[in-house]
Design an enzyme around this catalytic site. Structure first.
Site, PDB file in Angstrom:
ATOM      1  N   LYS A 350       0.759  -1.311   0.000  1.00  0.00           N
ATOM      2  CA  LYS A 350       0.080  -0.092  -0.048  1.00  0.00           C
ATOM      3  C   LYS A 350       0.852   0.948   0.036  1.00  0.00           C
ATOM      4  CE  LYS A 350      -3.622   2.637   0.448  1.00  0.00           C
ATOM      5  NZ  LYS A 350      -3.155   3.963   1.123  1.00  0.00           N
ATOM      6  N   ASN A 354       0.942   4.265  -2.948  1.00  0.00           N
ATOM      7  CA  ASN A 354       0.955   5.838  -2.726  1.00  0.00           C
ATOM      8  C   ASN A 354       1.959   6.271  -3.245  1.00  0.00           C
ATOM      9  OD1 ASN A 354      -1.145   4.874  -1.061  1.00  0.00           O
ATOM     10  ND2 ASN A 354      -0.783   6.001   0.504  1.00  0.00           N
TER      11      ASN A 354
END
Length: 625
Positions: A350, A354
């Site tokens: 994750k 980003n």
């Protein structure tokens, strides 16, 4: 939502008796798995021989078909020994979100006695030991002791299924609220919790429950002990709280009420290193911990986000039905959620998501700057970007078009927004990770530092007066700007995916890069046509710049980015990520770089040694300069 209640246990545990009583209590149909055995299986057991996996295969598939057919009409109870996890996988095939498990437990002597008292059954008590030897007790089932009276057993089951929730959601911020509604809409019975602060935050959970019809069967709490006790065991609790110390504080608050085998799921943007520490800490206490990346924002969390879970692989089945049910679906209607790997891998993936997102946003900002300098207003730029969709469609491209068209009192809103970009730390963490792992994530660093630079607004105003840098009009073709943008996006995806790959090697995570790309094709901020194109590419190699299709694309696009970067530099236009993309490839694709000078310098002042081009052995040398 209709459910199939499978009652499992060894022969003689009372499955049929309990199943019939439960079906009568719930007023739903009952099916006895024994009634569906082929004659060959019955004959084999009558002769005193235990069934093998091959014997059971067709029988289990038949029961799965029965369950599927019944689900079209109503819920049902099916009793079946289902001694192995592999058997249960067959029973829940294609219906796992509708399955509930009840497992009847008891000692060998008690059940052996019951078997001997049972008349006219093809299963001999002599085969009981083989069933105990085969038994793999389910982790995700309501466990009931068969020494209780049948009526007490059924009461116990009903209380756990009807009164207790399947899943808990701790923290009702923006994302927590959306995820809880998503879970409820999928038919799951949930408990929700939010703290109360007198005079500031009061009745948050109950007020939220009362506001949304889909939450009418949810249980709302502001008391932690009551919240935890409202959940079926093993408990599944998703934490949607601020990353950092608050996460640790919440874990400590929950621990006194948890039991061995319970599962905590951190759905916040936690640092993957902290996730690994929490994973190890909770493992020592018998608690399973998952670090789960969730992308998609408020709308994605409600309608279907991309979900990246990391934790113990064997435990994933406990949370899989919930996470995969609420996830977005890809073009093949598969959930944009997959088991990532051990420990902090979910939060690491994750984090890199980003990082890629930072670059994609910066590239669009640079494209906007170029097109504006070419004399286009926001509406005209939006029209240009709209025309790029067939070749460069992405979520971020679409929202940028919407942003550019937005008016405020007949003026473009974009012109009224202060040019200071914030960040929440994940870009910083990604940049640190690239340095720690020795991976050249240059575009992520450039995008991060562009945000940092933007934040010095007052200093930039002063500097603009001191240096009088005025961007000149750029004479470029729109096609070249599009090609440069596409070139830089390929380099960005190469660097981000390569970072994930190298982390997998460094931390011994068994990562499936193609699957990661697949779950990034919907529900998340970086979903795009390019990401979908990378799914088959990553099945062949973790380095997309080795794939002939990508090589051909990059070679075709490179003349345009050379032209765009050169003209922007001469026009004194800041394009940090576009320029970094072409600089990276020029460096990466150079078989003889300038690094020999650096290594010579290191040897000169620090005797760090070097290797020679005329010695293929790899020997290291030192020179007395």
């Amino acid at each position: 939502m209709n459910s199939v209640i499978y009652i499992t246990g060894v022969s003689g545990s009372g499955k049929s008796t309990i199943g019939k009583l439960l079906s009568e209590n719930l007023k739903i149909p009952f099916f006895d798995g024994d009634d569906f055995h082929p004659q060959s299986n019955i004959d084999k057991m009558k002769s005193g021989l235990p069934l093998n996996d091959k014997d059971r295969q067709g029988w289990l598939l038949k029961l799965n078909d029965v369950a599927k057919a019944q689900l079209q009409k109503s819920s049902c109870v099916i009793v079946c020994s289902a001694l192995k996890q592999a058997y249960r996988e067959i029973l829940k095939k294609d219906i796992e979100y509708h399955v509930k498990w009840v497992h009847l437990t008891g000692g060998f002597n008690l059940i052996f006695k019951r078997l001997n008292e049972r008349e006219h059954h093809f299963m001999s008590s002599d085969l009981l030991q083989s069933q105990f030897d085969t038994l793999e007790p389910p982790k995700d089932a309501i466990q009931v002791d068969v020494s209780l009276k049948p009526s007490e057993i059924v009461k116990n089951i009903v209380e756990q299924m009807e009164e207790k929730s399947e899943f808990g959601l701790f923290g009702l911020g923006v994302m927590g609220k959306s995820l809880s509604r998503n879970l409820a809409q999928k038919g799951f019975r949930i408990s929700i919790f939010n703290r109360e602060v007198k005079g500031k935050e009061e009745h948050v959970a109950i007020d939220f429950k009362n506001k949304h019809k889909e939450l009418e069967n949810a249980h709302a709490f502001s008391n932690i002990e009551k919240f935890v006790n409202s959940l079926q065991t093993p408990r599944k609790i998703m934490l949607m709280v601020n990353a950092g110390k608050i996460t640790d504080m919440v874990i400590e608050d929950l621990l006194p009420y948890l039991s061995a085998g319970d599962v905590l799921i951190d759905g916040g943007n936690s640092n993957y290193i902290k996730t690994k520490e929490r994973y190890d800490y909770l493992k020592s206490k018998g608690i399973h911990f998952f670090g789960v990346g969730v992308s998609g924002g408020e709308e994605g969390a409600l309608k279907g986000p991309s979900i990246m879970p990391g934790g113990d692989k064997n435990t994933y089945n406990l949370v899989k039905p919930y996470l995969e049910s609420i996830a977005a679906k890809d073009v093949n209607n598969l959930p944009c959620c997959t088991y990532i790997g051990e420990e902090g891998s979910g939060h690491f993936v994750k984090m890199v998501h980003n990082g890629i997102e930072y670059v994609e946003m910066q590239l669009l900002a640079e494209v906007f700057t170029i097109l504006k300098t070419m004399g286009n207003n926001p509406d005209e730029i939006a029209d240009i970007l709209e025309s790029w969709k067939p070749k460069a469609q992405s979520y971020l491209l679409s929202i940028t078009i919407d942003i550019l068209r937005k008016k405020d009192r007949n003026e473009w809103l974009i012109h009224k927004i202060v040019d200071k970009a914030g960040n929440k730390g994940t870009g910083n963490w990604t940049t640190i990770a690239t340095a720690q792992l020795g991976v050249p994530g240059t575009l992520i660093a450039s995008a991060l530092f562009a945000r940092y630079t933007s934040f010095y607004k007052d200093e930039r105003i002063q500097a603009s007066k001191h240096f009088e840098i005025t961007s000149l009009p750029v004479n470029l073709e729109i096609k070249d700007v599009l090609n440069a943008y596409q070139f830089a996006r390929i380099i960005n995806h190469f660097q981000g995916i390569r970072l994930v790959s190298e982390a997998g090697k460094a931390y011994n995570w068994q990562l499936n890069l193609s699957e990661i790309a697949r779950i990034w094709t919907n529900g998340c901020i970086i979903k795009s046509d390019l990401m979908a194109e990378l799914i088959p590419v990553l099945k062949e190699d973790d380095n997309i710049l080795k794939h002939q299709v990508i090589i051909n694309q990059v070679k075709l696009l490179k003349p345009s980015i050379n032209k765009v970067v050169a003209k922007c530099m001469l026009s004194e236009l800041a394009i940090p990520c576009l320029s970094d993309a072409v600089n990276f490839l020029n460096n990466y694709a150079n078989s003889r770089s300038s690094a020999n000078i650096i290594q010579a310098q290191r040897d000169y002042f620090g005797a760090h040694t070097y290797q020679r081009t005329d010695d293929a052995t790899g020997k290291f040398y030192h020179t007395n300069w």
